[in-house]
Design a protein around this motif. Structure first.
Motif, PDB file in Angstrom:
ATOM      1  N   ASN A  47       0.791  -1.237   0.000  1.00 39.60           N
ATOM      2  CA  ASN A  47       0.000   0.000   0.000  1.00 39.60           C
ATOM      3  C   ASN A  47       0.826   1.291   0.000  1.00 39.60           C
ATOM      4  OD1 ASN A  47      -2.325  -1.517  -0.027  1.00 39.60           O
ATOM      5  ND2 ASN A  47      -2.605  -1.428   2.186  1.00 39.60           N
TER       6      ASN A  47
ATOM      7  N   VAL B 234      -1.638   4.201   0.799  1.00 40.64           N
ATOM      8  CA  VAL B 234      -2.897   4.285   0.050  1.00 40.64           C
ATOM      9  C   VAL B 234      -3.719   3.026   0.276  1.00 40.64           C
ATOM     10  CG1 VAL B 234      -3.924   4.424  -2.260  1.00 40.64           C
ATOM     11  CG2 VAL B 234      -1.890   5.772  -1.716  1.00 40.64           C
TER      12      VAL B 234
ATOM     13  N   THR C 118      -7.263   1.244  -1.200  1.00 42.29           N
ATOM     14  CA  THR C 118      -8.279   1.305  -2.240  1.00 42.29           C
ATOM     15  C   THR C 118      -8.803  -0.083  -2.533  1.00 42.29           C
ATOM     16  OG1 THR C 118      -8.760   1.972  -4.518  1.00 42.29           O
ATOM     17  CG2 THR C 118      -6.555   1.128  -4.086  1.00 42.29           C
TER      18      THR C 118
ATOM     19  N   ASN D 188     -10.295  -0.251  -5.590  1.00 39.98           N
ATOM     20  CA  ASN D 188     -10.355  -0.033  -7.037  1.00 39.98           C
ATOM     21  C   ASN D 188     -11.780  -0.058  -7.586  1.00 39.98           C
ATOM     22  OD1 ASN D 188      -7.590   0.338  -7.566  1.00 39.98           O
ATOM     23  ND2 ASN D 188      -7.258  -1.869  -7.439  1.00 39.98           N
TER      24      ASN D 188
ATOM     25  N   ARG E  74     -10.803   5.509  -2.794  1.00 33.97           N
ATOM     26  CA  ARG E  74      -9.338   5.568  -2.738  1.00 33.97           C
ATOM     27  C   ARG E  74      -8.990   6.599  -1.677  1.00 33.97           C
ATOM     28  NH1 ARG E  74      -5.000   8.427  -5.654  1.00 33.97           N
ATOM     29  NH2 ARG E  74      -3.242   7.004  -5.835  1.00 33.97           N
TER      30      ARG E  74
END
Length: 195
Positions: free
Chosen positions: A53, A81, A83, A85, A89
């Motif tokens: 990440n 990060v 997320t 997808n 996000r």
């Protein structure tokens, strides 16, 4: 002044071109470009392989928002990060700013902040979100007193893995030499390509 302005434009174009070349040789990642009548910006974001990440990103912005002169801002950052997808996000981290602003004002600052974007429930192709970065005096170097940037956007998934968006950016700089003004304060349009 004209030579400095042309040099700034050339620097931005080279950074943007190198970012795009790097984007196609370093997959996966994303490339983003946005502009309005006074400003153009390129950004490249890539997950770090082997680091869960963690993302690194680089950007270049050229603006003529100040009537007297132009500004060039380069950024390099890293964020944790999260997320899926599909629906959201989010990221938190740091970003180094290096700038050349009006009145022979230049310097660097390390900002902390983050971003958050989410798909609108019931509208799977539309997302909303924003970001904020703040560099106080303690993480600002040279003559920089503080720098902060904030923005938001509404994006539409136009085709697979590509969003087009309408956004707003506010970028403010304060220095020891008495510069205390916005480098950017306007709407822009752009796209983000995920690959």
């Amino acid at each position: 002044m004209l030579v400095k302005k042309l040099s700034s434009v050339a620097t931005l174009l080279l950074l943007g071109l190198s970012t795009q070349v790097a984007a196609f040789s370093l997959a996966p990642g994303s490339i983003e470009a946005n502009l309005n009548n006074e400003t153009i910006q390129f950004e490249f974001d890539k997950p770090v392989s082997g680091a869960n990440n963690l993302h690194v990103n680089f950007g270049a912005l050229y603006t003529e928002h100040q009537d007297a002169d132009s500004s060039v801002v380069a950024t390099a950052g890293f964020q944790g990060v999260e997320t899926d997808n599909q629906t959201y996000r989010a990221g938190v981290g740091a970003r180094l700013y290096a700038y050349d602003a009006p009145g022979d004002t230049n310097g660097t600052a390390m900002a902390v902040g983050g971003l958050f974007y989410h798909i609108v429930p019931g509208a799977p192709h539309v997302s909303l979100g924003g970001y904020g970065w703040f560099a106080p005096k303690v993480t600002s170097f040279g003559d920089t007193k503080q720098l902060y940037e904030a923005g938001f956007r509404v994006a539409y998934r136009a085709i697979q893995n590509t969003d087009v968006f309408l956004g707003y950016r506010y970028l403010h700089l304060e220095t020891e030499q008495g510069f205390d003004d916005t480098l950017e304060d306007s709407l822009h349009v752009g796209f983000r390509l995920n690959f």
